[in-house]
Write a protein that holds these residues in place. Sequence first.
Motif, PDB file in Angstrom:
ATOM      1  N   SER A  92       0.835  -1.191   0.000  1.00 59.75           N
ATOM      2  CA  SER A  92       0.000   0.000   0.000  1.00 59.75           C
ATOM      3  C   SER A  92       0.864   1.232   0.000  1.00 59.75           C
ATOM      4  O   SER A  92       1.928   1.261   0.584  1.00 59.75           O
ATOM      5  N   ARG A 109      -9.737   2.187 -10.074  1.00 58.06           N
ATOM      6  CA  ARG A 109     -10.032   0.928  -9.383  1.00 58.06           C
ATOM      7  C   ARG A 109      -9.040   0.685  -8.242  1.00 58.06           C
ATOM      8  O   ARG A 109      -9.414   0.190  -7.184  1.00 58.06           O
ATOM      9  N   ARG A 110      -7.776   1.035  -8.475  1.00 56.22           N
ATOM     10  CA  ARG A 110      -6.766   0.837  -7.433  1.00 56.22           C
ATOM     11  C   ARG A 110      -7.017   1.742  -6.233  1.00 56.22           C
ATOM     12  O   ARG A 110      -6.898   1.315  -5.076  1.00 56.22           O
ATOM     13  N   GLN A 111      -7.389   2.992  -6.476  1.00 54.47           N
ATOM     14  CA  GLN A 111      -7.679   3.914  -5.374  1.00 54.47           C
ATOM     15  C   GLN A 111      -8.865   3.440  -4.558  1.00 54.47           C
ATOM     16  O   GLN A 111      -8.873   3.554  -3.325  1.00 54.47           O
ATOM     17  N   THR A 112      -9.871   2.920  -5.226  1.00 54.92           N
ATOM     18  CA  THR A 112     -11.045   2.404  -4.523  1.00 54.92           C
ATOM     19  C   THR A 112     -10.662   1.258  -3.595  1.00 54.92           C
ATOM     20  O   THR A 112     -11.135   1.177  -2.454  1.00 54.92           O
ATOM     21  N   GLN A 113      -9.795   0.362  -4.066  1.00 54.05           N
ATOM     22  CA  GLN A 113      -9.337  -0.751  -3.238  1.00 54.05           C
ATOM     23  C   GLN A 113      -8.561  -0.251  -2.014  1.00 54.05           C
ATOM     24  O   GLN A 113      -8.752  -0.741  -0.898  1.00 54.05           O
ATOM     25  N   LEU A 114      -7.693   0.722  -2.213  1.00 50.90           N
ATOM     26  CA  LEU A 114      -6.904   1.260  -1.119  1.00 50.90           C
ATOM     27  C   LEU A 114      -7.771   1.980  -0.078  1.00 50.90           C
ATOM     28  O   LEU A 114      -7.530   1.895   1.123  1.00 50.90           O
ATOM     29  N   LYS A 153     -10.924   1.302   0.615  1.00 47.10           N
ATOM     30  CA  LYS A 153     -11.634   0.291   1.389  1.00 47.10           C
ATOM     31  C   LYS A 153     -10.705  -0.362   2.414  1.00 47.10           C
ATOM     32  O   LYS A 153     -11.103  -0.599   3.560  1.00 47.10           O
ATOM     33  N   SER A 154      -9.479  -0.635   1.997  1.00 46.27           N
ATOM     34  CA  SER A 154      -8.506  -1.235   2.913  1.00 46.27           C
ATOM     35  C   SER A 154      -8.200  -0.297   4.060  1.00 46.27           C
ATOM     36  O   SER A 154      -8.084  -0.720   5.218  1.00 46.27           O
ATOM     37  N   TYR A 181       1.697   2.534  -7.050  1.00 45.99           N
ATOM     38  CA  TYR A 181       0.530   3.416  -7.082  1.00 45.99           C
ATOM     39  C   TYR A 181       0.934   4.827  -7.508  1.00 45.99           C
ATOM     40  O   TYR A 181       0.316   5.431  -8.396  1.00 45.99           O
TER      41      TYR A 181
END
Length: 500
Positions: free
Chosen positions: A273, A486-491, A493-494, A303
């Motif tokens: 991350s 999509r990557r920002q959304t995953q981060l 949520k994490s 990222y």
Amino acid sequence: MIIPIHSFLSFFLNIHPHETNAVFYSTSSFFFVLSSYFMVLPLRDEGAISLGIGNIPGLFFGSLMLTLIAAPLSTLIFSLPNLPKPKALVLIYRFFGASLVLFFILWVMSSPDNTLPTFKGFLNMSSTIKEDLKVSASTNIADFDKHGWFYISVRIGFFLWVALLNLITISSTWARVADVMDNESGSRLFGFIGAGATFGQLFGSLFATGMAWLGPYLLLFASLMMEFAAQSSKKINDDLSVPSEELHPLRKPEVDQQDEVNEVDISDHKDSSPIASSSTINSKTPRFWALLDGFWLIWSSNYLLCVSLFLWLSAVTSSFFYFQKVTVIASTVTTPTGRRRLFAQINSFIAIFILAGQLTLTGRILTVAGITTALCSAPFIASMNSVAIAVWPTYVAVAISETVRKVVYYVVTRPGRELLFTVVSQDEKYKAKVCIDVLVQRFGDATAAGMYKLLHSNLDGKITHISLYALPVCILWVITGFHLGRRQTQLAKSQNLTSS
């Protein structure tokens, strides 16, 4: 004071009481910064045209060289242990404000038959009229032979300096805003804060339109706007100490964030991350090596490398369309005052639509459609513009395409771009972000300058053919935006799971 402001802001957005000061003073800071920039932008563009259209791409390469020096220095300012980041931002504002006063003196002294003005001279503005009459005779010259070295040096220096002012002040301000907000609050509030920047663009452009006859005197008003920005930025986090457990909090203090970061496994640093990536930067790094912190943070995170690619493609596309606009205006309008006024009018027209969109649409689009849609919107419109200009290569088409592209970018994509930094660490906001916003932006500008100069000479200046070469860049920009969203959304949520 907070209650009336909160009531006013509540008409436009969903805002919690403890967010009032941060939003109001962030918005006003952007207003003053952009007012300053757009007051002097027509003067900068006119000065560049007076040196010859063929020399403008070279100015972009010079801007890149200056940025390579200035970006690490701005990183160093935010790395000083005894200088709080809010004070560093104030220092940056005042430094650029003082530089505008210096350029006013240099501009007046370098203009034909000019000396520092008296009050009577200011009222008559005879010096500015003389300058316009003399410069207008040589605006179509593609070399420097018609001007003295002092005149040329001041115009080149001013062009490079204004570009640097724009990038560093805006990037540093967004870093400050992202530092006091998280992903949730940013989705709700970034649109309104961005509207402050657009309102500043509108005010500065209208001021430059109505006061185009002031010429270099606009620099003094721009310097005053920078001081107002410095005063406003001091109060961005005045109410962050208010406990609000029942509300969505603004960003947690850095100490709390670091405790959470230390719990993250960073064994695979390159794929971890972005928040984890910053934990390897030693806070006791020697002062000299602090210059390189921003580069190291970017290189250490896939990222941030992807964010850099996205911004580079954005800069290439934007500068490409800029060269088309300047080329058309230079061949259409013959007087310096007329060009300054036309540049300002175009900026004003664009700002009106952007402001309306940011006040009514940005928050809803980011909340409902999400960051992926936001990031892909401007690249998609830019690709359509490339085709439109190829089919209809006129000034009207260029003006309409530029308006639509900028409205979509600043209403939808730019706020989404700033959301990318709500999921990274504080170091990455102030060090890596400044490097990305400043250096990568300039690399993109220089790339576009080289492309446009090469294509313009090989294709005999045919806008129809030149425009189509921007299409592959736009398509790659869309793909990058989709992946990054999509990557920002995953981060995000994490990060929410970790904090809960």
